[in-house]
Design a protein around this motif. Structure first.
Motif, PDB file in Angstrom:
ATOM      1  N   GLN A 286      71.525  27.713  34.189  1.00 55.66           N
ATOM      2  CA  GLN A 286      72.411  26.660  34.706  1.00 55.66           C
ATOM      3  C   GLN A 286      73.831  27.223  34.834  1.00 55.66           C
ATOM      4  OE1 GLN A 286      72.001  23.386  35.698  1.00 55.66           O
ATOM      5  NE2 GLN A 286      69.789  23.712  35.594  1.00 55.66           N
ATOM      6  N   PRO A 287      74.555  26.877  35.907  1.00 53.72           N
ATOM      7  CA  PRO A 287      75.911  27.410  36.081  1.00 53.72           C
ATOM      8  C   PRO A 287      76.875  26.874  35.032  1.00 53.72           C
ATOM      9  CG  PRO A 287      75.405  25.785  37.777  1.00 53.72           C
ATOM     10  CD  PRO A 287      74.132  26.036  37.040  1.00 53.72           C
ATOM     11  N   ILE A 288      77.863  27.709  34.726  1.00 56.76           N
ATOM     12  CA  ILE A 288      78.906  27.365  33.753  1.00 56.76           C
ATOM     13  C   ILE A 288      80.151  26.907  34.509  1.00 56.76           C
ATOM     14  CG2 ILE A 288      80.374  28.253  31.905  1.00 56.76           C
ATOM     15  CD1 ILE A 288      77.406  28.046  31.186  1.00 56.76           C
ATOM     16  N   THR A 289      80.683  25.759  34.112  1.00 51.11           N
ATOM     17  CA  THR A 289      81.918  25.252  34.713  1.00 51.11           C
ATOM     18  C   THR A 289      83.146  25.812  34.013  1.00 51.11           C
ATOM     19  OG1 THR A 289      80.983  23.202  35.573  1.00 51.11           O
ATOM     20  CG2 THR A 289      83.316  23.173  35.050  1.00 51.11           C
ATOM     21  N   ALA A 290      83.110  25.887  32.689  1.00 52.37           N
ATOM     22  CA  ALA A 290      84.306  26.298  31.945  1.00 52.37           C
ATOM     23  C   ALA A 290      83.915  26.843  30.589  1.00 52.37           C
ATOM     24  CB  ALA A 290      85.266  25.119  31.783  1.00 52.37           C
ATOM     25  N   THR A 291      84.813  27.607  30.006  1.00 56.95           N
ATOM     26  CA  THR A 291      84.734  28.040  28.621  1.00 56.95           C
ATOM     27  C   THR A 291      86.093  27.795  27.989  1.00 56.95           C
ATOM     28  OG1 THR A 291      85.385  30.313  29.142  1.00 56.95           O
ATOM     29  CG2 THR A 291      83.027  29.818  29.146  1.00 56.95           C
ATOM     30  N   TYR A 292      86.118  27.525  26.699  1.00 58.49           N
ATOM     31  CA  TYR A 292      87.395  27.316  26.015  1.00 58.49           C
ATOM     32  C   TYR A 292      87.202  27.494  24.521  1.00 58.49           C
ATOM     33  CZ  TYR A 292      85.856  22.581  24.661  1.00 58.49           C
ATOM     34  OH  TYR A 292      85.180  21.508  24.131  1.00 58.49           O
ATOM     35  N   ALA A 293      88.302  27.514  23.808  1.00 59.19           N
ATOM     36  CA  ALA A 293      88.258  27.609  22.352  1.00 59.19           C
ATOM     37  C   ALA A 293      89.281  26.666  21.757  1.00 59.19           C
ATOM     38  CB  ALA A 293      88.529  29.036  21.885  1.00 59.19           C
ATOM     39  N   GLY A 294      88.924  26.081  20.643  1.00 59.80           N
ATOM     40  CA  GLY A 294      89.855  25.295  19.849  1.00 59.80           C
ATOM     41  C   GLY A 294      90.098  25.999  18.531  1.00 59.80           C
ATOM     42  N   ILE A 295      91.244  25.735  17.930  1.00 61.81           N
ATOM     43  CA  ILE A 295      91.564  26.324  16.625  1.00 61.81           C
ATOM     44  C   ILE A 295      91.740  25.187  15.628  1.00 61.81           C
ATOM     45  CG2 ILE A 295      93.072  27.864  15.328  1.00 61.81           C
ATOM     46  CD1 ILE A 295      93.977  29.060  17.958  1.00 61.81           C
ATOM     47  N   ARG A 296      90.893  25.168  14.613  1.00 63.90           N
ATOM     48  CA  ARG A 296      90.922  24.105  13.618  1.00 63.90           C
ATOM     49  C   ARG A 296      91.857  24.483  12.476  1.00 63.90           C
ATOM     50  NH1 ARG A 296      84.529  24.317  13.558  1.00 63.90           N
ATOM     51  NH2 ARG A 296      85.020  26.101  14.847  1.00 63.90           N
TER      52      ARG A 296
END
Length: 445
Positions: A286-296
């Protein structure tokens, strides 16, 4: 916090170090409204999650906040995990989440037809839901502003002192005075404690969580939240729908020194895609729209680090990790209760205003469906010119592309802004400190 104290009758000033709101830990979240079924029992975190969940359901219609009650399945993929399921359900009951129940094999496959059939058991958490992790805090702050609160951005606290009656907080080029300080500085909470108290009550240990977002075409493959059996250190990798019509997988749990490095890396993203495909095989390819990261903003201890200093009219609110989206309203009520011990002369607002939050959820009416919206600018996410212009104005205007994204979803779709960036540069000209386009580049010899 600003909303709660404003509704309680306080005069509130929010000091935000960034150019826009939600630029820190709050921008990277899975968007799940938790019941707290797996929270440590009899802890402050569990109590705040339960209270926050309850208040969100109570106020969401009046603020126009979305709720997609997908339910969640906790699925065991090994015999060892399956052996832990009864204890997890018992923990849920102890936490007041009494509607969890075991699922047999046929029920799991009925609820998630595309799931890998090689599971060893599971149970249902019916009230786990999907919400919008940006519209909720934006809506809370908009209600605070509508009822008298003020927000100063680009206003990092650089120092200060308490004279026994009031605080002086030093900002770039000026100072402000206040009777009380609530430190909600997230990833920089221990720094603010150090500046104002002389010693921090906790130590922030940043924990990165990377995510992969599948294209909207994948949404039909998983109608429910798919939760792993949690470990002592992490809830594990989740596969779930989002409020925006995508499927999300993540987060990881990576300890790091940097409080600002939200980069992603190919190996980790590949692992997340492989995990998603292993749990839901139809997601492979399946195609990927976005990637991201959060910092907790994790700390050296697992629980929330909320400490009142009544003699200095100061409350430190630290260590609010991934459950903070759900717990926020409960945390605010808890801290307001702690502050009453300091003595207040406030009267709760008799008839507060209830402004509407931005409509970003795919399951709610959107502006492109209404008339006279100025036309669609971002076609991937169906964002209208009227929505963009509204986000650039009003009481809490976007002051960066990131802020605009979190108010409208513009540039967050399949093309990641390739087709709409030119129009956005024109519409946002003069609104951002860092413009999307350099006017000099438009001049020709």
């Amino acid at each position: 916090m600003a909303r709660r104290f404003t509704l309680d009758g306080a005069r509130v000033l929010v000091l935000e170090r960034a150019p826009d709101i939600l630029d820190g830990a709050s921008k990277g979240n899975s968007g799940i409204l938790h019941t707290g079924f797996d929270a440590p029992p009899d802890t402050l975190e569990q109590a705040c999650i339960a209270a926050g969940h309850q208040e969100y359901l109570k106020i969401r219609d009046r603020l126009g906040l979305p709720l997609r009650t997908t339910g969640a399945m906790v699925v065991a993929w090994t015999e060892a995990e399956a052996a832990r399921l009864p204890a997890l359900m018992e923990q849920a009951h102890r936490n007041g989440v009494t509607d969890v129940r075991p699922l047999d094999r046929a029920e799991i496959l009925e609820r998630a037809p595309h799931i890998n059939p090689a599971f060893h058991g599971g149970f249902l958490v019916p009230r786990e839901s999907v919400i919008d992790p940006w519209a909720a805090p934006t809506g809370y702050l908009l209600q605070a502003i509508a009822n008298g609160a003020h927000v100063d951005r680009n206003a990092p606290v650089q120092g200060g002192a308490f004279d026994g009656e009031t605080w002086r907080l030093d900002l770039p080029g000026r100072s402000v005075r206040t009777r009380s300080v609530i430190n909600c500085a997230g990833l920089y909470g221990d720094h603010v404690d150090q500046l104002l108290l002389g010693a921090p009550g906790f130590e922030i240990r940043p924990r990165k969580g990377q995510f992969v977002v599948f294209d909207k075409a994948a949404a039909r493959l998983l109608p429910t939240i798919l939760l792993p059996v949690p470990s002592p250190t992490t809830k594990g990798v989740v596969v779930c729908p989002t409020a925006y019509g995508n499927i999300l997988v993540g987060p990881t749990a990576e300890e790091q020194e940097s409080r600002a490095d939200a980069s992603v890396d190919g190996a980790t993203l590949a692992m997340l895609r492989e995990t998603a495909a292993r749990l839901v095989p139809a997601l492979a390819g399946q195609p990927i729209t976005a990637t991201y990261a959060g910092i907790r903003p994790a700390t050296e201890e697992k629980g929330y680090r909320i400490t009142p200093y009544p003699d200095r009219r100061y409350i430190s609110v630290g260590g609010i990790r991934s459950t903070g989206l759900t717990a926020a309203l409960g945390i605010a009520r808890h801290v307001a209760g702690l502050h009453r011990a300091c003595g207040t002369d406030w009267a709760p607002l008799a008839a507060p205003g209830w402004p509407a939050a931005p409509r970003l959820s795919e399951t709610d009416p959107r502006d492109w469906q209404d008339r006279d919206n100025g036309g669609i600018v971002c076609h991937c996410e169906l964002v209208t010119r009227r929505e963009i212009e509204a986000a650039l104005g009003g009481p809490l205007p976007a002051r960066s592309l990131g802020g605009l994204k979190r108010r409208t979803r513009a540039t967050m779709g399949r093309c990641q802004g390739f087709y709409c960036s030119g129009a956005l540069a024109e519409i946002t000209a003069g609104h951002f400190a860092a413009p999307l386009a350099d006017p000099a580049e438009d001049r020709h010899d």
